[in-house]
Design a protein around this motif. Sequence first.
Motif, PDB file in Angstrom:
ATOM      1  N   GLY A   1      26.945 -30.314 -40.120  1.00  0.00           N
ATOM      2  CA  GLY A   1      28.333 -30.477 -39.403  1.00  0.00           C
ATOM      3  C   GLY A   1      28.447 -29.786 -37.688  1.00  0.00           C
ATOM      4  N   MET A   2      27.203 -29.219 -37.578  1.00  0.00           N
ATOM      5  CA  MET A   2      26.876 -29.120 -36.062  1.00  0.00           C
ATOM      6  C   MET A   2      26.269 -29.976 -35.578  1.00  0.00           C
ATOM      7  N   ILE A   3      27.015 -30.258 -34.212  1.00  0.00           N
ATOM      8  CA  ILE A   3      26.830 -31.370 -33.528  1.00  0.00           C
ATOM      9  C   ILE A   3      26.675 -31.318 -32.170  1.00  0.00           C
ATOM     10  N   ASP A   4      27.084 -30.213 -31.503  1.00  0.00           N
ATOM     11  CA  ASP A   4      26.883 -29.743 -29.957  1.00  0.00           C
ATOM     12  C   ASP A   4      25.630 -29.415 -29.811  1.00  0.00           C
ATOM     13  N   TYR A   5      25.115 -30.035 -28.656  1.00  0.00           N
ATOM     14  CA  TYR A   5      23.567 -29.904 -28.374  1.00  0.00           C
ATOM     15  C   TYR A   5      23.424 -28.468 -27.971  1.00  0.00           C
ATOM     16  N   ASP A   6      24.319 -27.855 -27.335  1.00  0.00           N
ATOM     17  CA  ASP A   6      23.906 -26.473 -26.727  1.00  0.00           C
ATOM     18  C   ASP A   6      24.055 -25.337 -27.803  1.00  0.00           C
ATOM     19  N   GLU A   7      24.816 -25.827 -28.740  1.00  0.00           N
ATOM     20  CA  GLU A   7      24.829 -24.874 -29.926  1.00  0.00           C
ATOM     21  C   GLU A   7      23.503 -24.983 -30.692  1.00  0.00           C
ATOM     22  N   ILE A   8      22.826 -26.260 -31.155  1.00  0.00           N
ATOM     23  CA  ILE A   8      21.991 -26.737 -31.543  1.00  0.00           C
ATOM     24  C   ILE A   8      20.795 -25.737 -30.970  1.00  0.00           C
ATOM     25  N   LYS A   9      20.607 -26.163 -29.754  1.00  0.00           N
ATOM     26  CA  LYS A   9      19.355 -25.507 -29.117  1.00  0.00           C
ATOM     27  C   LYS A   9      19.433 -23.893 -29.247  1.00  0.00           C
ATOM     28  N   GLU A  10      20.595 -23.249 -29.007  1.00  0.00           N
ATOM     29  CA  GLU A  10      20.797 -21.794 -29.114  1.00  0.00           C
ATOM     30  C   GLU A  10      20.521 -21.399 -30.448  1.00  0.00           C
ATOM     31  N   ILE A  11      20.965 -22.108 -31.432  1.00  0.00           N
ATOM     32  CA  ILE A  11      20.641 -21.480 -32.792  1.00  0.00           C
ATOM     33  C   ILE A  11      19.059 -21.825 -33.181  1.00  0.00           C
ATOM     34  N   THR A  12      18.489 -22.698 -32.763  1.00  0.00           N
ATOM     35  CA  THR A  12      17.100 -23.124 -33.054  1.00  0.00           C
ATOM     36  C   THR A  12      16.225 -21.949 -32.253  1.00  0.00           C
ATOM     37  N   MET A  13      16.793 -21.393 -31.178  1.00  0.00           N
ATOM     38  CA  MET A  13      16.106 -20.521 -30.451  1.00  0.00           C
ATOM     39  C   MET A  13      16.267 -18.789 -30.937  1.00  0.00           C
ATOM     40  N   ALA A  14      17.436 -18.805 -31.650  1.00  0.00           N
ATOM     41  CA  ALA A  14      17.900 -17.543 -31.940  1.00  0.00           C
ATOM     42  C   ALA A  14      17.329 -17.453 -33.561  1.00  0.00           C
ATOM     43  N   ILE A  15      17.099 -18.264 -34.290  1.00  0.00           N
ATOM     44  CA  ILE A  15      16.540 -18.081 -35.817  1.00  0.00           C
ATOM     45  C   ILE A  15      15.147 -18.345 -35.850  1.00  0.00           C
ATOM     46  N   HIS A  16      14.419 -17.430 -36.551  1.00  0.00           N
ATOM     47  CA  HIS A  16      13.055 -17.566 -36.821  1.00  0.00           C
ATOM     48  C   HIS A  16      12.696 -18.196 -38.092  1.00  0.00           C
ATOM     49  N   ALA A  17      13.173 -19.429 -38.128  1.00  0.00           N
ATOM     50  CA  ALA A  17      12.856 -20.353 -39.211  1.00  0.00           C
ATOM     51  C   ALA A  17      13.335 -21.675 -38.975  1.00  0.00           C
ATOM     52  N   PRO A  18      12.867 -22.726 -39.673  1.00  0.00           N
ATOM     53  CA  PRO A  18      13.249 -24.054 -39.421  1.00  0.00           C
ATOM     54  C   PRO A  18      14.796 -24.414 -39.535  1.00  0.00           C
ATOM     55  N   ILE A  19      15.430 -25.029 -38.375  1.00  0.00           N
ATOM     56  CA  ILE A  19      16.631 -25.325 -38.585  1.00  0.00           C
ATOM     57  C   ILE A  19      16.978 -26.717 -38.862  1.00  0.00           C
ATOM     58  N   ASN A  20      17.754 -27.160 -39.878  1.00  0.00           N
ATOM     59  CA  ASN A  20      17.945 -28.322 -40.456  1.00  0.00           C
ATOM     60  C   ASN A  20      19.422 -28.616 -40.178  1.00  0.00           C
ATOM     61  N   VAL A  21      19.742 -30.198 -39.717  1.00  0.00           N
ATOM     62  CA  VAL A  21      20.869 -30.511 -39.408  1.00  0.00           C
ATOM     63  C   VAL A  21      21.228 -31.780 -40.156  1.00  0.00           C
ATOM     64  N   LEU A  22      22.353 -32.042 -40.023  1.00  0.00           N
ATOM     65  CA  LEU A  22      22.780 -33.468 -40.977  1.00  0.00           C
ATOM     66  C   LEU A  22      23.238 -34.450 -40.072  1.00  0.00           C
ATOM     67  N   SER A  23      22.727 -35.726 -40.273  1.00  0.00           N
ATOM     68  CA  SER A  23      23.233 -36.763 -39.524  1.00  0.00           C
ATOM     69  C   SER A  23      24.670 -37.267 -39.513  1.00  0.00           C
ATOM     70  N   LEU A  24      25.355 -37.246 -38.386  1.00  0.00           N
ATOM     71  CA  LEU A  24      26.619 -37.648 -38.289  1.00  0.00           C
ATOM     72  C   LEU A  24      26.667 -38.662 -37.198  1.00  0.00           C
ATOM     73  N   PRO A  25      27.751 -39.527 -37.005  1.00  0.00           N
ATOM     74  CA  PRO A  25      28.035 -40.561 -35.934  1.00  0.00           C
ATOM     75  C   PRO A  25      27.518 -39.961 -34.436  1.00  0.00           C
ATOM     76  N   GLU A  26      27.938 -38.592 -34.284  1.00  0.00           N
ATOM     77  CA  GLU A  26      27.341 -38.178 -33.077  1.00  0.00           C
ATOM     78  C   GLU A  26      25.925 -37.484 -32.843  1.00  0.00           C
ATOM     79  N   LEU A  27      25.369 -37.660 -34.161  1.00  0.00           N
ATOM     80  CA  LEU A  27      24.157 -36.845 -34.009  1.00  0.00           C
ATOM     81  C   LEU A  27      23.317 -37.540 -34.894  1.00  0.00           C
ATOM     82  N   THR A  28      22.360 -38.373 -34.025  1.00  0.00           N
ATOM     83  CA  THR A  28      21.446 -39.605 -34.844  1.00  0.00           C
ATOM     84  C   THR A  28      20.130 -39.540 -34.504  1.00  0.00           C
ATOM     85  N   ASN A  29      19.642 -39.162 -33.331  1.00  0.00           N
ATOM     86  CA  ASN A  29      18.251 -39.287 -32.681  1.00  0.00           C
ATOM     87  C   ASN A  29      17.481 -38.328 -33.053  1.00  0.00           C
TER      88      ASN A  29
END
Length: 202
Positions: free
Chosen positions: A129-157
């Motif tokens: 459900g997380m699709i905002d690029y800035d939020e994704i970037k921020e959480i990958t930097m804040a969490i010391h573990a692999p981050i997994n996101v879900l494909s949605l129409p706004e999030l594909t590449n």
Amino acid sequence: GELIDFERHLGVIKTITANVKIPVTADIEAGYGEDKETIVENVLRTADVGVAGINIEDSLKKQMGLRTMKEHCTLLSAIRMALDNHGYQDFYINARTDTYFQTENPFYETVNRAKAYVESGASGIFVPGMIDYDEIKEITMAIHAPINVLSLPELTNCHVLQELGVQRFSFGNALSDKIISFLDSNAAQLMELQDTSLLYDY
């Protein structure tokens, strides 16, 4: 949604692991149990059929809402301890949080839960459900573990996501839904036209 019996679910997982040559991660929803002991036992039984890891979420199944952070951390710690004690030290626990589906202004709740889940034994964090690029970037930097996101129409590449720091990408049931829709459409046309010529259109 835990709408099938766990024994049947486990049987499907066992069949898959017995017939593929790559590591399998099994989605066990919220654990198929109402108490910690049952869920831990279900995780061990899932590990025993040969999977390399699980997805387990913090959503409640019989009502809306999430487990409290404390409850879910206690569960994750119990799962990790049980796995370690049974020889599954490298088992991957992908802790899914449904904050983006069930809470308002979910970002900071997601970060807090993700940090706590990793401290409690999670190997990685899944945030559908997380699709905002800035939020994704921020959480990958804040969490010391692999981050997994879900494909949605706004999030594909995948290439864009890799640049944002995402390490795991799920497309859920999107592919199977597309295939089933194609089959439904063609079956309907076959019945209506009483003609199989459409099967040979390329």
